[in-house]
Write an enzyme that holds these catalytic residues in place. Structure first.
Site, mmCIF file in Angstrom:
data_model
loop_
_atom_site.group_PDB
_atom_site.id
_atom_site.type_symbol
_atom_site.label_atom_id
_atom_site.label_comp_id
_atom_site.label_asym_id
_atom_site.label_seq_id
_atom_site.Cartn_x
_atom_site.Cartn_y
_atom_site.Cartn_z
ATOM 1 N N TYR A 82 0.694 -0.953 -0.307
ATOM 2 C CA TYR A 82 -0.161 -0.077 -0.013
ATOM 3 C C TYR A 82 0.914 1.325 -0.013
ATOM 4 O O TYR A 82 1.678 1.606 0.690
ATOM 5 C CB TYR A 82 -0.676 -0.213 1.041
ATOM 6 N N GLU A 84 -0.831 5.229 -0.405
ATOM 7 C CA GLU A 84 -1.170 5.870 -0.842
ATOM 8 C C GLU A 84 -0.627 7.309 -0.630
ATOM 9 O O GLU A 84 0.691 7.335 0.079
ATOM 10 C CB GLU A 84 -2.239 6.759 -0.066
ATOM 11 N N ASP A 227 -6.780 13.772 -25.328
ATOM 12 C CA ASP A 227 -6.730 12.403 -24.851
ATOM 13 C C ASP A 227 -5.826 11.362 -25.921
ATOM 14 O O ASP A 227 -6.432 11.444 -27.251
ATOM 15 C CB ASP A 227 -8.222 11.538 -24.714
ATOM 16 N N THR A 253 -3.421 6.052 -22.094
ATOM 17 C CA THR A 253 -3.580 4.800 -22.023
ATOM 18 C C THR A 253 -1.935 4.397 -21.850
ATOM 19 O O THR A 253 -1.427 5.135 -22.380
ATOM 20 C CB THR A 253 -4.734 3.007 -22.509
ATOM 21 N N LYS A 256 -1.822 0.877 -24.594
ATOM 22 C CA LYS A 256 -1.792 0.731 -26.821
ATOM 23 C C LYS A 256 -0.577 0.772 -27.131
ATOM 24 O O LYS A 256 0.520 0.028 -27.079
ATOM 25 C CB LYS A 256 -2.869 1.620 -26.875
ATOM 26 N N ARG A 262 -1.639 -2.670 -18.704
ATOM 27 C CA ARG A 262 -2.704 -1.977 -18.999
ATOM 28 C C ARG A 262 -3.235 -0.868 -18.075
ATOM 29 O O ARG A 262 -2.606 -1.342 -16.491
ATOM 30 C CB ARG A 262 -3.932 -3.311 -18.675
HETATM 31 N N1 DSN Z 1 -11.551 0.240 -25.468
HETATM 32 C C1 DSN Z 1 -10.377 1.254 -25.852
HETATM 33 C C2 DSN Z 1 -10.158 0.858 -27.343
HETATM 34 O O1 DSN Z 1 -10.714 0.056 -28.224
HETATM 35 O O2 DSN Z 1 -10.408 2.672 -27.833
HETATM 36 C C3 DSN Z 1 -11.066 2.738 -25.916
HETATM 37 O O3 DSN Z 1 -10.739 2.608 -24.253
#
Ligand code: DSN
Length: 446
Positions: A82, A84, A227, A253, A256, A262
């Site tokens: 933990y 925080e 984003d 994120t 990707k 993730r």
């Molecule tokens: N689910 C993602 C995508 O495939 O673009 C975005 O959150």
């Protein structure tokens, strides 16, 4: 070989590790994993998922394959802690090593994107976006963001989200030619006086003019947010425009095109740092997932290497190779083509829906996703389009010639979907390419 063991018993664990490492070193015999002994049902499910990933052509543009080093960090003891708070300011004791790994993740992310301030604790992209809204806005404030069917994202104001009930989302759209109309955004901004202008999309395939958005935002006194979840890896590699140095706040994120675990991340100007950090914790989240943060740090180090720049270039070349084939086909390429890693295609001219296309392609081992097209007359669960991309296949080493072959095969299968001969030929191609470009070789959970 199976060694019976009890995972509750430390001595047995130590003996098991010793015997395991001895057998591996001396006899090079693979040993069953801890997981397969303690929970064979889960081990079998994960092994089957590994088999699926190995044997299909993964073309969902938001998916990728992380390195073994990233996987190790994810599965590490950092999950036990933990922590925080932030490095150097934690609420719990015993955080010295966790502070080191989180600080490394932050410093590497700053270097990758040229960010003034980074928070690596958001659990994923949606929580990162929600944290930004909650940090910078008050309920009912207006946000100007792109319509979902034109390439926006659910968390950019889709009516099905809780955020859409809290804030006043106003949606701009692409033009009939599929371009962002900056003049129209300027007009909307003057009309609605948003507190925040939001760009960055999950199904839009073209470059974004961040400078134009910044000028519009400055004119109306709005904050700027991008984003970059889909294209973060391309931006980090210098293959697409970078909003981090000019925008107030940028979310992403990490799993990707960036090819990490993730998770999510927020980058912002120093003047927003305190508000962003407090919105993430204690505003919205509790203890950060430090195993995930360790894995982010590993991925960022990988992304700082010259080889990652080559990877990002190849992602784009591969997408262009797909574009070449689809451009001359009866299917309709949306937005007129691609500048990034993905394509959005209206398949209804081929006589089927996006859902039907996804299902028939799944049946031959090509994985992609059904997707809305701009102002789609069909429903989200059975839309007109498919969305596909190249990050995962590029990680496996596929190149332009492979992409052209795959694109042609996709068209053949969609056009002759009841022809078993065509589908068998597609399956044979999938087998050939996946065997030629193996994924996680010599790796098993059993
Ligand atoms: N689910 C993602 C995508 O495939 O673009 C975005 O959150």
């Amino acid at each position: 070989m199976i060694i019976k063991m009890d995972n509750e018993n430390t001595n047995t664990l130590r003996n098991y590790e010793f015997v395991n490492s001895y057998i591996i070193r001396v006899f090079a015999i693979p040993i069953m994993s801890y997981l397969s002994q303690t929970d064979p049902e889960i081990a079998n499910a994960i092994e089957a998922e590994l088999g699926r990933e190995r044997h299909v052509l993964e073309m969902i543009p938001s998916e990728n394959f992380v390195s073994r080093a990233v996987l190790e960090a994810l599965g590490s003891v950092a999950t036990n802690k933990y922590a925080e708070g932030l490095p150097g300011q934690r609420y719990y004791g015993g955080c010295d090593e966790i502070d080191k790994l989180e600080s490394l993740a932050i410093e590497r992310a700053k270097k990758l994107f040229g960010a003034e301030h980074v928070n690596v604790q958001p659990l994923s992209g949606a929580p990162a976006n929600i944290a930004v809204y909650s940090a910078l806005l008050k309920p009912d404030d207006a946000i100007l963001g792109m319509d979902l069917s034109h390439g926006g994202h659910l968390t950019h104001g889709s009516p099905v989200t809780w955020m859409a009930k809290l804030f006043n989302f106003i949606r701009y759209k692409t033009t009939a030619e599929g371009k962002i109309d900056y003049d129209h955004i300027r007009t909307m901004a003057h009309e609605h006086k948003p507190k925040l202008i939001l760009v960055g999309y999950s199904a839009y395939t073209r470059e974004i003019d961040y400078a134009a958005i910044k000028t519009i935002a400055d004119d109306v006194g709005a904050l700027t947010m991008a984003d970059i979840a889909h294209i973060a890896g391309l931006i980090a590699a210098g293959e697409m425009n970078n909003p981090v140095t000019s925008f107030d706040v940028v979310t992403t994120t990490t799993h990707k095109t960036l090819r990490g675990p993730r998770g999510g991340m927020i980058m912002c100007k120093k003047n927003h740092a305190k508000a962003i950090d407090s919105a993430v914790f204690p505003g919205l989240q509790g203890g950060p997932h430090e195993n995930n943060i360790a894995a982010k740090a590993v991925a960022f180090k990988e992304a700082l290497k010259p080889s990652f720049k080559e990877y990002a270039k190849q992602i784009k070349k591969n997408a262009k190779a797909l574009e070449k084939v689809f451009t001359g086909s009866n299917a309709k390429l949306m937005f007129g083509g691609t500048d990034n890693h993905m394509l959005l295609i209206d398949v209804t001219p081929l006589g089927l829906s996006g859902k039907e296309a996804q299902i028939v392609l799944d049946s031959v081992g090509i994985t992609l996703n059904k997707n809305m097209i701009p102002d789609d007359p069909r429903s989200p669960m059975d839309p007109s389009g498919i969305r596909l991309g190249t990050p995962a296949l590029t990680t496996r080493g596929l190149k332009e010639a492979d992409m052209e072959r795959i694109a042609q095969t996709i068209l053949d299968v969609l056009t002759h979907r009841t022809d078993d001969g065509v589908k068998d030929k597609a399956r044979a191609m999938v087998k050939e390419l996946t065997e030629k470009h193996p994924l996680y070789p010599d790796f098993s959970y059993l």
